[in-house]
Design an enzyme around this catalytic site. Structure first.
Site, short mmCIF file in Angstrom:
data_model
loop_
_atom_site.label_atom_id
_atom_site.label_comp_id
_atom_site.label_asym_id
_atom_site.label_seq_id
_atom_site.Cartn_x
_atom_site.Cartn_y
_atom_site.Cartn_z
N CYS A 19 14.19 -1.66 -0.27
CA CYS A 19 14.88 -2.02 -1.50
C CYS A 19 16.17 -2.80 -1.21
CB CYS A 19 15.21 -0.78 -2.32
SG CYS A 19 13.74 0.12 -2.87
N CYS A 20 16.49 -3.71 -2.11
CA CYS A 20 17.59 -4.63 -1.89
C CYS A 20 18.92 -4.05 -2.37
CB CYS A 20 17.29 -5.97 -2.57
SG CYS A 20 18.35 -7.30 -1.99
N PHE A 21 19.33 -2.92 -1.76
CA PHE A 21 20.69 -2.41 -1.94
C PHE A 21 21.03 -1.59 -0.70
CE2 PHE A 21 18.08 0.91 -3.80
CZ PHE A 21 18.69 2.11 -3.44
N ASN A 52 12.94 -3.62 -7.45
CA ASN A 52 12.44 -4.84 -6.81
C ASN A 52 10.97 -5.12 -7.10
OD1 ASN A 52 14.54 -4.30 -3.95
ND2 ASN A 52 14.85 -5.82 -5.55
#
Length: 451
Positions: free
Chosen positions: A365-367, A404
């Site tokens: 995931c993009c965090f 996402n």
């Protein structure tokens, strides 16, 4: 039926290797969920046996699995074959239970926000209902009308307000819990007694103290409060109007090892000692266990895509993150997971000559906080290796977080008897096309036409 920690670990190792060999996991399918069917059967058998030891012969007992813990039709069907019913808390969960072939007399509807339509459907189908609050009870009474005998058992949930455990969000018997009638609030106990006196069709009392993080002793005290209230109500009305007690579920799970502790027998024996009248045959019983029936029998298996470092800390970037292990990522202290390392062939990976390496296990995931484990000592992971998130059979497959637009992974049950590992599909992997479709692709031009 029993399932020892050694047997569970052995089946797990066999299943991981077979998942790779049979192509369930690979570059094109980098994450998969696996469920140990023998482990699930053993847990269900252990639950039944534990209560059979303590209840009077002939006492009706319904073990209703909490569907939220694994909202997967094949799992519900397997548990039904093992003698369990379903506890549902939404129209979707009810539909899943029915799709699994669970009959209405083995389903219980709980929820703090049931609509009139949900209540009407439950009554029409003959499904037991536990009302959550006075307003819902009035709504239920309107639907029941003047019928002396409703088509299914109807009950009221009370909050015994005995306190919480170590995870506040899962403690349902605190002073301010949103569930049930708060029994210690001024006038509440008297109102409950009066509610039963005025409604002869109300025949069950429901209490649930909480789940993970709640000590067994606290759970038992909450059940004792409900039992004593039932005795008081029956004495007030002059007959055994309450004939069943729904004692909820919530047995904690040990996430630190393969050992199953506490177990159902320990809890049932504690209940017998704390509330001896509960099992003397005067009350039918309903339980609502969820996590404890499945957690130990599941694992998430994910491919390591990259191995990198930052600030001197090795990081293994995998395909299992917050989209699957949401609670673990956002509340790691409350929901730590064990991680096992395997090589690309699915064989347990040994540490190098310098021993395990402290490393972070990151998700896709993009965090920045998408970490399954931090500074965890493991054999040094490399691209193509596999990591297994253990004890994930409950909630981790049914509470997907669509961050996402990551697809839900395939879930497969496995059996290791007869010298081979056989897999059965529980849920196929979600396709990108399905993600696009459920994201409104058919209505792509809808907003542009609003001028």
């Amino acid at each position: 039926m029993t399932s020892t920690p050694i047997a569970m670990a052995t089946r797990r190792e066999q299943a991981v290797r077979a998942a790779v060999q049979q192509g369930l996991l690979g570059p094109d399918q980098p994450v998969v969920g696996l469920l140990d069917v023998a482990g699930i059967r053993a847990a269900a058998a252990g639950l039944r046996a534990a209560f059979e030891e303590v209840v009077a012969p002939g006492t009706p007992v319904l073990h209703a699995f909490a569907v939220k813990a694994a909202s997967l039709v094949p799992v519900l069907r397997l548990l039904a074959d093992e003698g369990l019913g379903c506890e549902v808390a939404s129209p979707g969960e009810l539909a899943l239970a029915r799709a699994a072939g669970v009959t209405p007399d083995r389903i219980v509807l709980d929820s703090p926000a049931k609509t009139a339509a949900e209540l009407r459907e439950a009554l029409d189908l003959g499904i037991a209902v536990n009302a959550d609050n006075p307003q819902e009870l009035d709504r239920l009474g309107t639907l029941v009308g003047h019928r002396a005998t409703p088509p299914a058992p109807l009950g009221l949930r009370i909050n015994p307000q005995v306190g919480g455990g170590s995870i506040d969000a899962l403690s349902t018997a605190t002073a301010t819990s949103k569930f049930g009638v708060a029994l210690q609030d001024p006038g509440a106990r008297e109102w409950v007694v009066r509610a039963f006196t005025e409604r002869p069709w109300l025949t069950r009392l429901h209490a649930h103290v909480g789940s993970q993080g709640c000590p067994l002793e606290l759970m038992a005290v909450g059940i004792r409060v409900a039992y004593e209230l039932a005795e008081e109500i029956n004495e007030a009305v002059g007959r055994r109007q309450i004939d069943a007690l729904d004692i909820g579920g919530g047995l904690p799970v040990n996430f630190a090892s393969d050992e199953v502790t506490p177990d159902y027998r320990e809890y049932a024996q504690l209940l017998r000692n704390t509330v001896p009248g509960l099992f003397d045959g005067r009350y039918a019983l309903v339980t609502e266990f969820g996590r404890s029936l499945l957690a130990k029998s599941g694992l998430v298996l994910a491919r390591v895509e990259y191995a990198k470092s930052a600030g001197g800390r090795p990081i293994a970037v995998t395909h299992a993150g917050a989209q699957l292990a949401t609670r673990t990522v956002f509340a790691p202290d409350a929901w730590p997971l064990r991680v096992a390392a395997y090589d690309a062939e699915g064989r347990p990976k040994a540490a190098g000559p310098d021993g395990p390496i402290a490393q972070d296990i990151a998700g896709p995931c993009c965090f920045a906080g998408d970490l399954i484990a931090r500074d965890r000592p493991l054999p040094e992971l490399a691209p193509g290796d596999l990591v297994a998130l253990l004890d994930t059979g409950a909630y981790y497959f049914s509470n997907h977080f669509a961050y996402n637009s990551l697809p839900r992974p395939g879930v497969y049950g496995f059996d290791t008897t007869e010298g081979e590992v056989r897999f059965a599909t529980v849920r196929p992997p979600q396709t990108v096309g399905e993600i696009v479709a459920e994201s409104g692709a058919a209505y792509a031009l809808g907003l542009t036409r609003l001028r």
